[in-house]
Design an enzyme around this catalytic site. Sequence first.
Site, PDB file in Angstrom:
ATOM      1  N   ASP A  21       0.861  -1.174   0.000  1.00 64.18           N
ATOM      2  CA  ASP A  21       0.000   0.000   0.000  1.00 64.18           C
ATOM      3  C   ASP A  21       0.905   1.234   0.000  1.00 64.18           C
ATOM      4  O   ASP A  21       2.132   1.122  -0.120  1.00 64.18           O
ATOM      5  CB  ASP A  21      -0.998  -0.017   1.162  1.00 64.18           C
ATOM      6  CG  ASP A  21      -0.389   0.265   2.526  1.00 64.18           C
ATOM      7  OD1 ASP A  21       0.858   0.405   2.643  1.00 64.18           O
ATOM      8  OD2 ASP A  21      -1.160   0.351   3.501  1.00 64.18           O
ATOM      9  N   CYS A  27       2.953  -3.046   4.156  1.00 61.02           N
ATOM     10  CA  CYS A  27       2.164  -1.861   4.499  1.00 61.02           C
ATOM     11  C   CYS A  27       2.909  -1.159   5.618  1.00 61.02           C
ATOM     12  O   CYS A  27       4.067  -1.492   5.895  1.00 61.02           O
ATOM     13  CB  CYS A  27       0.713  -2.204   4.851  1.00 61.02           C
ATOM     14  SG  CYS A  27       0.425  -3.061   6.405  1.00 61.02           S
ATOM     15  N   THR A  49       2.628  -1.134   8.969  1.00 54.93           N
ATOM     16  CA  THR A  49       3.011  -2.026  10.069  1.00 54.93           C
ATOM     17  C   THR A  49       3.177  -3.466   9.625  1.00 54.93           C
ATOM     18  O   THR A  49       3.765  -4.269  10.333  1.00 54.93           O
ATOM     19  CB  THR A  49       1.951  -2.019  11.185  1.00 54.93           C
ATOM     20  OG1 THR A  49       0.720  -2.525  10.639  1.00 54.93           O
ATOM     21  CG2 THR A  49       1.770  -0.636  11.774  1.00 54.93           C
ATOM     22  N   HIS A  57       8.934 -24.525   9.030  1.00 58.41           N
ATOM     23  CA  HIS A  57       7.909 -25.208   9.809  1.00 58.41           C
ATOM     24  C   HIS A  57       6.476 -24.931   9.369  1.00 58.41           C
ATOM     25  O   HIS A  57       5.595 -25.750   9.641  1.00 58.41           O
ATOM     26  CB  HIS A  57       8.043 -24.845  11.293  1.00 58.41           C
ATOM     27  CG  HIS A  57       9.265 -25.416  11.917  1.00 58.41           C
ATOM     28  ND1 HIS A  57       9.532 -25.259  13.270  1.00 58.41           N
ATOM     29  CD2 HIS A  57      10.305 -26.139  11.412  1.00 58.41           C
ATOM     30  CE1 HIS A  57      10.684 -25.865  13.557  1.00 58.41           C
ATOM     31  NE2 HIS A  57      11.169 -26.394  12.441  1.00 58.41           N
ATOM     32  N   HIS A  86       5.924 -31.336  10.570  1.00 58.78           N
ATOM     33  CA  HIS A  86       5.424 -29.996  10.271  1.00 58.78           C
ATOM     34  C   HIS A  86       4.345 -30.038   9.195  1.00 58.78           C
ATOM     35  O   HIS A  86       3.426 -29.221   9.210  1.00 58.78           O
ATOM     36  CB  HIS A  86       6.574 -29.075   9.872  1.00 58.78           C
ATOM     37  CG  HIS A  86       7.637 -29.016  10.905  1.00 58.78           C
ATOM     38  ND1 HIS A  86       7.437 -28.471  12.152  1.00 58.78           N
ATOM     39  CD2 HIS A  86       8.919 -29.470  10.893  1.00 58.78           C
ATOM     40  CE1 HIS A  86       8.534 -28.571  12.867  1.00 58.78           C
ATOM     41  NE2 HIS A  86       9.451 -29.183  12.125  1.00 58.78           N
TER      42      HIS A  86
END
Length: 147
Positions: free
Chosen positions: A7, A64, A66, A97, A132
């Site tokens: 963004d 973005c 954060t 994993h 996993h």
Amino acid sequence: MIAIGCDHGGIALKAEIIKYLEANKIEYKDFGTYSSESCDYPDIALPVCKSILSSECEKGILICGTGIGISMSANKIKGIRCALCHDYFSAKYTRLHNDSNIIAFGARVIGPGLATELVDVFLNTGFEGGRHAVRVDKMMALENLEL
């Protein structure tokens, strides 16, 4: 082929990651945004995710401010395993994993040097499978639950 998108908050970091991809001759497709004009991160996450689910792209990078909103948006899409990472250990082990197919960053949280190191480990680490794989299968089965 690597899908990349951001963004308006991630435009500068995306440019730095693209420089890294080009310097390492890694093919990519840029899904925007292409300016600092405000846009909504779900609108960027969707085409990146679609390109992975269609096998047009193998893995993705989302950015973005954060990393939270864009990663949450991506994880709403069935078949996507997007990990928000800001450290080397998490970027490595989300591949080993969790077989993550997208890594997300917060451009206001990390700088370009760390981000390109995390892209490198994310793109060059395989999935361990084994126990996993059982866990990833169980995680993905959660998408089909009706509560």
